[in-house]
Design an enzyme around this catalytic site. Structure first.
Site, PDB file in Angstrom:
ATOM      1  N   ASP A  44     -90.604 -56.274 -21.742  1.00 30.96           N
ATOM      2  CA  ASP A  44     -90.533 -57.287 -22.776  1.00 30.96           C
ATOM      3  C   ASP A  44     -90.353 -56.525 -24.091  1.00 30.96           C
ATOM      4  O   ASP A  44     -90.624 -55.317 -24.163  1.00 30.96           O
ATOM      5  CB  ASP A  44     -91.828 -58.110 -22.780  1.00 30.96           C
ATOM      6  CG  ASP A  44     -91.814 -59.182 -23.851  1.00 30.96           C
ATOM      7  OD1 ASP A  44     -90.752 -59.791 -24.069  1.00 30.96           O
ATOM      8  OD2 ASP A  44     -92.863 -59.408 -24.481  1.00 30.96           O
ATOM      9  N   LEU A  45     -89.891 -57.225 -25.117  1.00 27.29           N
ATOM     10  CA  LEU A  45     -89.619 -56.547 -26.390  1.00 27.29           C
ATOM     11  C   LEU A  45     -90.806 -56.613 -27.346  1.00 27.29           C
ATOM     12  O   LEU A  45     -91.472 -55.618 -27.603  1.00 27.29           O
ATOM     13  CB  LEU A  45     -88.379 -57.178 -27.037  1.00 27.29           C
ATOM     14  CG  LEU A  45     -87.951 -56.619 -28.396  1.00 27.29           C
ATOM     15  CD1 LEU A  45     -87.563 -55.144 -28.276  1.00 27.29           C
ATOM     16  CD2 LEU A  45     -86.790 -57.436 -28.967  1.00 27.29           C
ATOM     17  N   ASP A  46     -91.089 -57.803 -27.831  1.00 25.33           N
ATOM     18  CA  ASP A  46     -92.113 -57.945 -28.856  1.00 25.33           C
ATOM     19  C   ASP A  46     -93.512 -57.785 -28.278  1.00 25.33           C
ATOM     20  O   ASP A  46     -93.859 -58.410 -27.279  1.00 25.33           O
ATOM     21  CB  ASP A  46     -91.986 -59.315 -29.526  1.00 25.33           C
ATOM     22  CG  ASP A  46     -92.906 -59.430 -30.719  1.00 25.33           C
ATOM     23  OD1 ASP A  46     -92.995 -58.464 -31.482  1.00 25.33           O
ATOM     24  OD2 ASP A  46     -93.555 -60.477 -30.876  1.00 25.33           O
TER      25      ASP A  46
ATOM     26  N   THR B 222     -92.584 -57.445 -33.711  1.00 26.04           N
ATOM     27  CA  THR B 222     -91.859 -58.353 -34.609  1.00 26.04           C
ATOM     28  C   THR B 222     -92.577 -59.694 -34.720  1.00 26.04           C
ATOM     29  O   THR B 222     -92.120 -60.580 -35.438  1.00 26.04           O
ATOM     30  CB  THR B 222     -90.415 -58.578 -34.128  1.00 26.04           C
ATOM     31  OG1 THR B 222     -90.437 -59.080 -32.787  1.00 26.04           O
ATOM     32  CG2 THR B 222     -89.610 -57.295 -34.165  1.00 26.04           C
TER      33      THR B 222
ATOM     34  N   LYS C 265     -96.331 -66.852 -28.222  1.00 22.12           N
ATOM     35  CA  LYS C 265     -96.072 -65.573 -27.547  1.00 22.12           C
ATOM     36  C   LYS C 265     -95.240 -65.755 -26.285  1.00 22.12           C
ATOM     37  O   LYS C 265     -95.596 -66.530 -25.401  1.00 22.12           O
ATOM     38  CB  LYS C 265     -97.394 -64.890 -27.179  1.00 22.12           C
ATOM     39  CG  LYS C 265     -97.881 -63.905 -28.200  1.00 22.12           C
ATOM     40  CD  LYS C 265     -99.041 -63.091 -27.637  1.00 22.12           C
ATOM     41  CE  LYS C 265     -99.189 -61.770 -28.336  1.00 22.12           C
ATOM     42  NZ  LYS C 265    -100.220 -60.932 -27.700  1.00 22.12           N
TER      43      LYS C 265
ATOM     44  N   SER D  62     -86.299 -60.141 -22.303  1.00 19.37           N
ATOM     45  CA  SER D  62     -86.885 -60.769 -23.480  1.00 19.37           C
ATOM     46  C   SER D  62     -86.226 -62.107 -23.789  1.00 19.37           C
ATOM     47  O   SER D  62     -85.027 -62.283 -23.577  1.00 19.37           O
ATOM     48  CB  SER D  62     -86.725 -59.842 -24.691  1.00 19.37           C
ATOM     49  OG  SER D  62     -87.043 -60.497 -25.899  1.00 19.37           O
ATOM     50  N   ALA D  63     -87.004 -63.031 -24.335  1.00 23.99           N
ATOM     51  CA  ALA D  63     -86.467 -64.328 -24.752  1.00 23.99           C
ATOM     52  C   ALA D  63     -85.705 -64.226 -26.067  1.00 23.99           C
ATOM     53  O   ALA D  63     -84.975 -65.138 -26.441  1.00 23.99           O
ATOM     54  CB  ALA D  63     -87.603 -65.340 -24.896  1.00 23.99           C
TER      55      ALA D  63
ATOM     56  N   LYS E 232     -89.927 -67.897 -19.950  1.00 24.06           N
ATOM     57  CA  LYS E 232     -91.103 -67.480 -19.207  1.00 24.06           C
ATOM     58  C   LYS E 232     -92.147 -68.590 -19.341  1.00 24.06           C
ATOM     59  O   LYS E 232     -92.245 -69.196 -20.402  1.00 24.06           O
ATOM     60  CB  LYS E 232     -91.653 -66.165 -19.769  1.00 24.06           C
ATOM     61  CG  LYS E 232     -90.649 -65.011 -19.725  1.00 24.06           C
ATOM     62  CD  LYS E 232     -91.156 -63.822 -20.547  1.00 24.06           C
ATOM     63  CE  LYS E 232     -90.111 -62.726 -20.663  1.00 24.06           C
ATOM     64  NZ  LYS E 232     -90.545 -61.644 -21.561  1.00 24.06           N
TER      65      LYS E 232
ATOM     66  N   GLU F  60     -95.449 -56.233 -19.844  1.00 28.22           N
ATOM     67  CA  GLU F  60     -95.536 -57.506 -20.572  1.00 28.22           C
ATOM     68  C   GLU F  60     -96.819 -57.605 -21.390  1.00 28.22           C
ATOM     69  O   GLU F  60     -97.861 -57.126 -20.968  1.00 28.22           O
ATOM     70  CB  GLU F  60     -95.504 -58.673 -19.582  1.00 28.22           C
ATOM     71  CG  GLU F  60     -94.188 -59.377 -19.459  1.00 28.22           C
ATOM     72  CD  GLU F  60     -93.814 -60.209 -20.682  1.00 28.22           C
ATOM     73  OE1 GLU F  60     -94.645 -60.363 -21.603  1.00 28.22           O
ATOM     74  OE2 GLU F  60     -92.681 -60.711 -20.702  1.00 28.22           O
ATOM     75  N   ASP F  61     -96.728 -58.265 -22.551  1.00 29.54           N
ATOM     76  CA  ASP F  61     -97.932 -58.457 -23.367  1.00 29.54           C
ATOM     77  C   ASP F  61     -98.382 -59.910 -23.427  1.00 29.54           C
ATOM     78  O   ASP F  61     -99.418 -60.205 -24.021  1.00 29.54           O
ATOM     79  CB  ASP F  61     -97.688 -57.963 -24.798  1.00 29.54           C
ATOM     80  CG  ASP F  61     -96.850 -58.941 -25.608  1.00 29.54           C
ATOM     81  OD1 ASP F  61     -95.790 -59.369 -25.106  1.00 29.54           O
ATOM     82  OD2 ASP F  61     -97.257 -59.290 -26.736  1.00 29.54           O
TER      83      ASP F  61
END
Length: 214
Positions: free
Chosen positions: A14-16, A22, A50, A119-120, A150, A174-175
């Site tokens: 995942d990105l953020d 961000t 999130k 990522s979304a 997700k 994933e966070d």
């Protein structure tokens, strides 16, 4: 983690909240939008966003304010919010990578592990370019490629497919709780990044990628 990676051929991130932070910029942009609509949007409210798509995020923000709008107005506000967000991220650079992110990606590359983004975000490629790690990814699956948010596993199953691997070959980082659920639904091993209280369904939880760097 080293033992786990003996059998892992692909890693999906995942990105953020995993590679960069961000979320603070998303929050500022949503907060400004809410203020324009006449209500407060708190950091606690922002936790609900999130791992959620831009469209669903707007719906949640409007729910918080008890505001109903036409589809055309929702589209306009989503675009307005995104432009504000872009103004913030245009100033990003490598210093905004989370601790251990680049070092861990490089470690995986050295071990021959293929790497994908899941990522979304529709701005993922732009952000990865700004922080200097785009070239480390073999596949980018973002909000421009998927239609289901997700906890639907689409983003990870597509990423796995683009890497040419099976779910059993892959590990997800994933966070968000919804992201952990998506990875589990995809049949992948999942490492939660953050709080065990929130991410307890993950196979393993660590504070950050820096804990995994050898």
């Amino acid at each position: 983690m080293a033992a786990l990676l003996d059998n892992v051929k692909g890693a999906l991130f995942d990105l953020d909240g995993v590679l960069v932070d961000t979320a603070k910029y998303h929050y500022l942009a949503w907060k400004q939008l809410a203020e324009e609509l006449g209500f407060a949007f708190t950091e606690a409210d922002n936790e609900r966003l999130k791992g959620v798509s831009r469209t669903r995020s707007l719906e949640i923000v409007l729910e918080v304010g008890g505001v109903s709008l036409s589809e055309a107005e929702k589209h306009r506000l989503a675009e307005e919010k995104n432009e504000r967000y872009l103004q913030y991220i245009r100033n990003m650079d490598e210093s905004e990578l989370l601790p251990g992110a680049k070092a861990y990606l490089l470690q995986l590359k050295e071990q021959g592990v293929r790497i994908a983004l899941g990522s979304a975000s529709k701005n993922a490629v732009f952000i990865l370019e700004k922080v200097g790690i785009l070239e480390l990814f073999d596949s980018i699956v973002d909000g421009t490629k998927v239609s289901k948010a997700k906890p639907d596993p689409e983003v990870f199953t597509l990423g796995c497919h683009e890497l040419g691997l099976t779910p059993q070959d892959c590990v997800v980082f994933e966070d968000a709780e919804a992201g952990v659920q998506a990875a589990i639904a995809a049949g992948m091993y999942v490492v939660g990044i953050g709080s065990e209280a929130i991410l307890g369904a993950a196979n393993r939880v660590v504070r950050g990628l820096d804990e995994l760097v050898a």
